[in-house]
Motif scaffolding. Structure first.
Motif, PDB file in Angstrom:
ATOM      1  N   GLU A  95       0.816  -1.205   0.000  1.00  0.00           N
ATOM      2  CA  GLU A  95       0.000   0.000   0.000  1.00  0.00           C
ATOM      3  C   GLU A  95       0.861   1.271   0.000  1.00  0.00           C
ATOM      4  N   SER A  96       0.577   2.157  -0.930  1.00  0.00           N
ATOM      5  CA  SER A  96       1.152   3.516  -0.987  1.00  0.00           C
ATOM      6  C   SER A  96       2.677   3.569  -0.858  1.00  0.00           C
ATOM      7  N   THR A 124      -5.514   1.564  -5.498  1.00  0.00           N
ATOM      8  CA  THR A 124      -5.081   0.171  -5.428  1.00  0.00           C
ATOM      9  C   THR A 124      -5.769  -0.684  -6.480  1.00  0.00           C
ATOM     10  N   ASP A 162       1.730  -0.044  -4.837  1.00  0.00           N
ATOM     11  CA  ASP A 162       0.544   0.088  -5.701  1.00  0.00           C
ATOM     12  C   ASP A 162       0.437   1.465  -6.353  1.00  0.00           C
TER      13      ASP A 162
HETATM   14 MN    MN Z   1      -3.685   1.764  -2.247  1.00  0.00          MN
END
Ligand code: MN
Ligand code: GP9
Length: 620
Positions: A252-253, A294, A468
Motif C-alpha cells: 500500500e502507498s 489500489t 501500488d
Molecule cells: Mn492503495
C-alpha cells in the motif's frame, strides 16, 4: 441612506463573489500552474464566465424565485467546490461522475477525507452567507427587475463569454477535448464546473460505446500490439519458475524514494534494502494508476491494460470479459486467491474478482479483526500475514495468491509503541507519519518471509512485491521536498511516481534492473517467468527481461517517461538531469517529446477502446 438608492442586481453580485472565490481556490488550493500569459488570462476569466452564465439563468425567473435560485445555486455550487477541495487534498485530482457512484467506497474514502477537513473550509461558504443575508435583509436594495428586463442581453452575453472562453482555450491548447487525459488541464481551461458538465457528457458517451461495440476493432488493436508492444523473442528467464507458486504482495502507498534512504541516519526500509541483493529489483518502475488507486494497480497487473482515465475501472467495467492472470494461470492448473482484510465490496472487488477469474477471496470476514489488532484502515499488516498463513498452507499447489497490505495507507497512523523509527519533522503530518508506517510494512514483509519459510512454502514459490501507487500526493511537495532536500518540480513529481518492484526467486541471485518499467509490464513478465506463452494476448506491456521493449512508460494522465525524456504538463524534460528541454508547442508538436506523445495517446486510446467497449468478449 435610503434603500432605493442602492440598486444592485443580485445575480451580478453572486457572479462576482462566486467567480472570485473559485479563482482563489484555483490558485491557492489546486495551485493550478500557469505557464504563459494566455493561460493566466483564461484561468482568471473562466470562473467568472461560468458564474455569470449560471446565475444568468435566473433572469428568467420572477423576484422571489430568482432570489431562491441564486441563494440555493450558490449553496450547491459551494458544496461542489468544497467536495473537490477535499478530494483534491488526498488525490490531487478532481471528482468525476463514476467516483460519485462508487457508493460502497464512500465510507472509507469519506473517513480519509474527513481527516482532511479543516475549519478553514468554512471560508468557502462566505459568499453563501453574504448572498443569503442580503437577499433576505436587503430585499429593497437589490433588484431583480433590472435583470429580467435585460434577458436577451444576459443570454447573448453568456453565449459570447462562453464562446470567448472556449476559443481562448482552443488557442492555448488545440484539440483540448480530444487529446488530453489531464484533468488539471481541462479544469484550467474550462473551469471546474464546466469540467463536471463535460464529464457527464463523456460518461454517457462511453456507456453507449459498449452498446455499439463489435469485434471489428480487434484486428487493428492486435496489429498495433504486435507491431509496437510485443517483444519478438522470449527472454532467457522464460519458464525459470515454471510450476512454482506465485505470491504477489501489493504494498500500500509504497514509493521508491524510501528504498535505500535514511531518516536521522537510520535506514527506512532495512529489510527491503537487503532483499535487493538477492532479487530482481526494478529501480525505474512506475505506477500507472488513476482514480481507482489500489484497484487500478490490480487491474494493470492482472490484465496488462490501462485503468480508465476517469473513475475506477473496477466499478465502471467490473463485469467485462477479461483475459486476466488468475484465469490464464487457472488453465495451467493453478489455484488462485486474493487476501485482503477489508470489506469485499470495497472497490467492487467481489464483482471484479469473479470477472478476473479468481477462485477465492479471503476478505475481512476470513480474519479475526479486533480493536487491538486494527489501525487506520483495518487489520494491521503483521496480523494480516500472520492470520493468512494457515489459508495459504491449506491451498492446493501450485497457487497464485495476491496479498494486499493496508497499514501504510493515508493518513499513515500507527501507535507510538509500534513505531520503530522516528517521525519526520515538517509542516505536513502526512509526510511526517509516512516513514513510520512504511517501516512497519517493511517489518511485516520480513515477518512474512520468515513465516513462508517456516510453513515450507518459500522454496517452491516466487515472491513478487510491488508498490501500488503514490502515498504522498503532489499536494505535499513542499514537505517532501524538505526531506529530499530539493525543491520539487513537475519533473520530480513524475519521478516520484516510481514504486518498488521486486521479483524474488529463491535460489537465484537477481540484480538491479535500471530500464524504465511499469505496472503494465507485470503480467507478461510474470507469465513468462512461469513459462506461459502470451503470444495471442492483447497486452500493452512487455516482458521486462526481454531486450526488445517499448520506448515509453505512459502514465494515466498522458505524462510519460522514455529512456531520454520525462514529459508532463506540456513540458519535456531531460530524464537524466531534469532540465527543461522546451515547452510543447501543441499544434506542431515541435518538442522533442512530441512524437512519443502521439504514440502514448494512441496506446491509451486503444486500451480505453478495449475496456469501454468490452472488446475482449470478441477475442478468441
Ligand atoms: Mn492503495
Ligand atoms: C483498501 C485498499 C486501499 O481496500 O484498496 O485503498 P486505496 O489505496 O485504493 O485508497
Amino acid at each position: 441612506m435610503k434603500g432605493k438608492q442602492l440598486q444592485l442586481p443580485l445575480y451580478l453580485i453572486a457572479s462576482i463573489l462566486f467567480g472570485l472565490k473559485t479563482y482563489i481556490v484555483y490558485v491557492f488550493v489546486f495551485k493550478l500552474s500557469i505557464e504563459n500569459g494566455l493561460q493566466a488570462i483564461i484561468l482568471l476569466i473562466n470562473p467568472f464566465v461560468s458564474a455569470f452564465v449560471f446565475y444568468g439563468i435566473s433572469v428568467w425567473l420572477k423576484d422571489k424565485n430568482q432570489r431562491r435560485f441564486i441563494c440555493y445555486g450558490t449553496l450547491v455550487g459551494s458544496i461542489i467546490l468544497w467536495a473537490n477541495v477535499m478530494f483534491y487534498r488526498d488525490f490531487t485530482d478532481f471528482i468525476t461522475i463514476p467516483i460519485l457512484f462508487q457508493a460502497s467506497n464512500a465510507v472509507d474514502v469519506g473517513n480519509s477525507a474527513v481527516s482532511l477537513v479543516s475549519l478553514s473550509d468554512l471560508v468557502l461558504f462566505i459568499d453563501v452567507i453574504i448572498i443569503w443575508y442580503i437577499s433576505s435583509k436587503y430585499k429593497d436594495r437589490i433588484t431583480t427587475h433590472y435583470a429580467r428586463k435585460n434577458k436577451l442581453l444576459v443570454v447573448s452575453l453568456s453565449i459570447v463569454l462562453l464562446l470567448g472562453n472556449y476559443l481562448l482555450a482552443e488557442l492555448e491548447r488545440p484539440q483540448l477535448f480530444q487529446s488530453t487525459y489531464d484533468r488539471e488541464y481541462l479544469v484550467k481551461n474550462i473551469g471546474v464546473y464546466n469540467f463536471h458538465l463535460y464529464d457527464i457528457v463523456q460518461q454517457s458517451f462511453t456507456t453507449s460505446q459498449r452498446a455499439f461495440a463489435d469485434g471489428t476493432k480487434i484486428p487493428r488493436i492486435k496489429e498495433y500490439v504486435n507491431a509496437n508492444v510485443k517483444s519478438d523473442e522470449e527472454s532467457e528467464l522464460f519458464g525459470i519458475a515454471k510450476d512454482k507458486n506465485l505470491i504477489f504482495v501489493s504494498l500500500e502507498s509504497f514509493q521508491s524514494f524510501v528504498i535505500d534512504n535514511t531518516l536521522n541516519g537510520e535506514e527506512v526500509t532495512p529489510f527491503l534494502n537487503e532483499l535487493k541483493d538477492n532479487s530482481y529489483y526494478f529501480e525505474n518502475f512506475y505506477h500507472q494508476t488513476a482514480q481507482g488507486k489500489t484497484s487500478d494497480s490490480e487491474f494493470l497487473i492482472e490484465n496488462s491494460l490501462y485503468p480508465l482515465p476517469g473513475g475506477a475501472v473496477f466499478f465502471v467495467r467490473g463485469e467485462n470479459e477479461y483475459d486476466a492472470m488468475p484465469e490464464i494461470l487457472g488453465e495451467q492448473g493453478y489455484y488462485s486467491a486474493v487476501f485482503h482484510a477489508n470489506d469485499s465490496r470495497f472497490w467492487n472487488r467481489n464483482v471484479m474478482y469473479d470477472s478476473l477469474g479468481y477462485d477465492n477471496f479471503y476478505d475481512e470476514s476470513a480474519y479475526e479483526v479486533t480493536e487491538q489488532n486494527t489501525v487506520g484502515w483495518g487489520l494491521k499488516d503483521k496480523e494480516f500475514f500472520d492470520q493468512s498463513i494457515k489459508y495459504l498452507q491449506s491451498m492446493s499447489q501450485p497457487f497464485y495468491s495476491k496479498f494486499i497490505t493496508l497499514t501504510n495507507h493515508h493518513p499513515f497512523e500507527l501507535s507510538a509503541e509500534e513505531a520503530s523509527i522516528q517521525k519526520f519533522n515538517s509542516e505536513s503530518e502526512t509526510v511526517n507519519n509516512y516513514f513510520q508506517t512504511v517501516r512497519y510494512t517493511d517489518e511485516a514483509i520480513k515477518q512474512f518471509f520468515d513465516e513462508l519459510k517456516q510453513a515450507g512454502l518459500y522454496e517452491n514459490s516466487i515472491i513478487v512485491l510491488m508498490g501500488d501507487h503514490y502515498g504522498i500526493s503532489a499536494y505535499e511537495n513542499e514537505a517532501l521536498g524538505e526531506y529530499l532536500d530539493k525543491e520539487l518540480t513537475d519533473y520530480d513529481t513524475v519521478q516520484l511516481q516510481r514504486v518498488p518492484f521486486f521479483i524474488h526467486i529463491p535460489g537465484e541471485d537477481g540484480k538491479v534492473m535500471s530500464k524504465i518499467a511499469g505496472q503494465i509490464d507485470v503480467k507478461p513478465t510474470l507469465l513468462h517467468l512461469l513459462g506461459v506463452d502470451t503470444k495471442g494476448d492483447i497486452n500493452f506491456g512487455t516482458d521486462l527481461f526481454s531486450d526488445d521493449r517499448k520506448e515509453f512508460i505512459a502514465l494515466r494522465d498522458g505524462s510519460f517517461v522514455s529512456d531520454e525524456y520525462v514529459y508532463t504538463k506540456e513540458s519535456c524534460y531531460d530524464r537524466d538531469t531534469g532540465e527543461l528541454m522546451e515547452v510543447d508547442l501543441g499544434l506542431d508538436k515541435l518538442s522533442a517529446c512530441g512524437p512519443i506523445e502521439e504514440k502514448v495517446l494512441k496506446e491509451l486510446n486503444y486500451s480505453d477502446e478495449v475496456v469501454y467497449g468490452n472488446l475482449l468478449r470478441f477475442n478468441e
